[in-house]
Design a protein around this motif. Structure first.
Motif, PDB file in Angstrom:
ATOM      1  N   TRP A   1       0.835  -1.209   0.000  1.00 14.90           N
ATOM      2  CA  TRP A   1       0.000   0.000   0.000  1.00 14.90           C
ATOM      3  C   TRP A   1       0.869   1.258   0.000  1.00 14.90           C
ATOM      4  N   PRO A   2       0.560   2.243  -0.841  1.00 13.01           N
ATOM      5  CA  PRO A   2       1.377   3.463  -0.892  1.00 13.01           C
ATOM      6  C   PRO A   2       1.275   4.261   0.402  1.00 13.01           C
TER       7      PRO A   2
ATOM      8  N   THR B   1       9.447  -2.828  -2.282  1.00 19.62           N
ATOM      9  CA  THR B   1       9.919  -1.714  -3.098  1.00 19.62           C
ATOM     10  C   THR B   1      11.389  -1.941  -3.448  1.00 19.62           C
TER      11      THR B   1
ATOM     12  N   ARG C   1       1.450  -3.805  -5.889  1.00 20.13           N
ATOM     13  CA  ARG C   1       1.633  -2.355  -5.748  1.00 20.13           C
ATOM     14  C   ARG C   1       0.756  -1.604  -6.743  1.00 20.13           C
ATOM     15  N   THR C   2       0.683  -2.096  -7.967  1.00 22.16           N
ATOM     16  CA  THR C   2      -0.166  -1.453  -8.967  1.00 22.16           C
ATOM     17  C   THR C   2      -1.634  -1.530  -8.559  1.00 22.16           C
TER      18      THR C   2
ATOM     19  N   CYS D   1      -2.267   0.876  -5.619  1.00 24.88           N
ATOM     20  CA  CYS D   1      -2.344   2.272  -6.059  1.00 24.88           C
ATOM     21  C   CYS D   1      -3.690   2.568  -6.705  1.00 24.88           C
ATOM     22  N   ARG D   2      -4.209   1.619  -7.451  1.00 29.47           N
ATOM     23  CA  ARG D   2      -5.518   1.815  -8.058  1.00 29.47           C
ATOM     24  C   ARG D   2      -6.606   1.914  -6.986  1.00 29.47           C
TER      25      ARG D   2
ATOM     26  N   GLN E   1      -4.572   6.530  -6.546  1.00 28.33           N
ATOM     27  CA  GLN E   1      -3.361   7.254  -6.907  1.00 28.33           C
ATOM     28  C   GLN E   1      -3.395   7.687  -8.366  1.00 28.33           C
TER      29      GLN E   1
ATOM     30  N   SER F   1      -2.446   5.409 -11.807  1.00 30.34           N
ATOM     31  CA  SER F   1      -2.429   4.000 -11.438  1.00 30.34           C
ATOM     32  C   SER F   1      -3.604   3.250 -12.039  1.00 30.34           C
TER      33      SER F   1
ATOM     34  N   ASP G   1       3.678   2.053 -12.047  1.00 28.38           N
ATOM     35  CA  ASP G   1       3.535   1.847 -10.613  1.00 28.38           C
ATOM     36  C   ASP G   1       3.344   3.187  -9.940  1.00 28.38           C
ATOM     37  N   CYS G   2       2.085   3.506  -9.597  1.00 26.03           N
ATOM     38  CA  CYS G   2       1.762   4.782  -8.958  1.00 26.03           C
ATOM     39  C   CYS G   2       2.288   5.954  -9.767  1.00 26.03           C
TER      40      CYS G   2
ATOM     41  N   SER H   1       7.355   0.411 -14.544  1.00 26.49           N
ATOM     42  CA  SER H   1       7.425  -0.379 -13.320  1.00 26.49           C
ATOM     43  C   SER H   1       7.476  -1.862 -13.611  1.00 26.49           C
TER      44      SER H   1
END
Length: 285
Positions: free
Chosen positions: A27-28, A222, A234-235, A238-239, A243, A246, A256-257, A262
């Protein structure tokens, strides 16, 4: 008020819990004011995390469900534990009986107040419901977004088509996460099933092994070469977090974000046109 994301499957065991944990781990940190998401294990068949990670029997999902019946139910955060790789969880006890009753209470008005919190509460709840059943229908209706996890063969995709989530797909609430090998491209799946957002999650034994270890920091999310599953997670994270850059849609990778290149495996194959899944009627997106 917290965002509610339901993660579930139509049939089989495609990896719902692993997907929820991977998304939470990836999670971002720049969203929700840095508040980490909470994975709530709400499978009517019983929980796995308590045994897998040696978590104490209390607090658990049962405590959250018990609070749902109180006039002032409070927050689910009182039942949160933490896994070695930094994911916050509310674990469920093993066993179908108590978990089914707990999920029934969560699906009620009081339970939803516990999950979502008050106006000042921030963050995201990733509700791992396992297989979609009638018990979780009120939670599906209350969810801001839904991630439907499936494998990529003709049979599981046919079950997805028959599960009756057309309204969620049309409203953009639904993301289809296809786990493992799949003979069809994202464009084909989206066109045939009418789901605009399709993402592929790779089989990744290293990520799963790192996730199941008790060593802090073993799961790398990361860096220059993140594990394949974590890159895709991660993708997806972000969705779900909204983000910029994303977006996930058939045949397209936004990065990726918002970071170009990415390498998250969103699409497979390069064929165009509709996939002919037995028993599935073709429809446009």
């Amino acid at each position: 008020m917290r965002q509610l994301v339901v993660v579930g499957s139509v049939t089989g065991a495609p990896g719902v819990t692993t997907t929820a944990l991977a998304v939470a781990a990836a999670w971002p940190s720049e969203v929700d004011g840095g508040v980490r998401p909470v994975v709530v294990e709400a499978d009517v068949s019983g929980g796995d995390l308590m045994i897998r990670f040696g978590l104490p029997a209390a607090p658990s999902l049962l405590d959250v469900a018990a609070a749902a019946g109180q006039p002032h139910p409070g927050s689910l955060l009182g039942a949160v534990g933490e896994l070695p790789f930094g994911v916050r969880v509310v674990a469920a006890v093993p066993g179908r009986g108590p978990c089914r009753e707990a999920v029934r209470l969560l699906a009620g008005e009081g339970g939803q107040r516990v999950l979502l919190g008050d106006d000042h509460d921030r963050g995201t709840v990733l509700l791992d419901v396992g297989r979609l059943t009638e018990d979780v229908q009120p939670l599906l209706a209350a969810a801001d977004q839904m991630v439907l996890v499936t494998r990529g063969g003709a049979e599981p995709l046919t079950h997805v088509s028959a599960c009756g989530l057309d309204a969620d797909a049309g409203a953009g609430r639904l993301t289809l996460a296809v786990v493992g090998p799949c003979p069809y491209s994202a464009e084909e799946i989206a066109h045939t099933l009418g789901i605009r957002q399709v993402l592929f999650l790779p089989w990744d034994a290293k990520s799963v092994a790192a996730m199941n270890t008790l060593k802090p920091g073993a799961l790398r999310t990361t860096g220059l070469r993140p594990l394949p599953l974590m890159s895709a997670a991660r993708t997806l994270a972000c969705r779900l977090a909204g983000q910029p850059g994303s977006g996930i849609r058939a045949g397209h990778v936004d990065g990726d974000c918002g970071t170009e290149g990415s390498g998250a495996p969103l699409v497979g194959g390069s064929r165009t046109g509709a996939v002919h899944v037995p028993g599935v009627e073709e429809s446009g997106t």
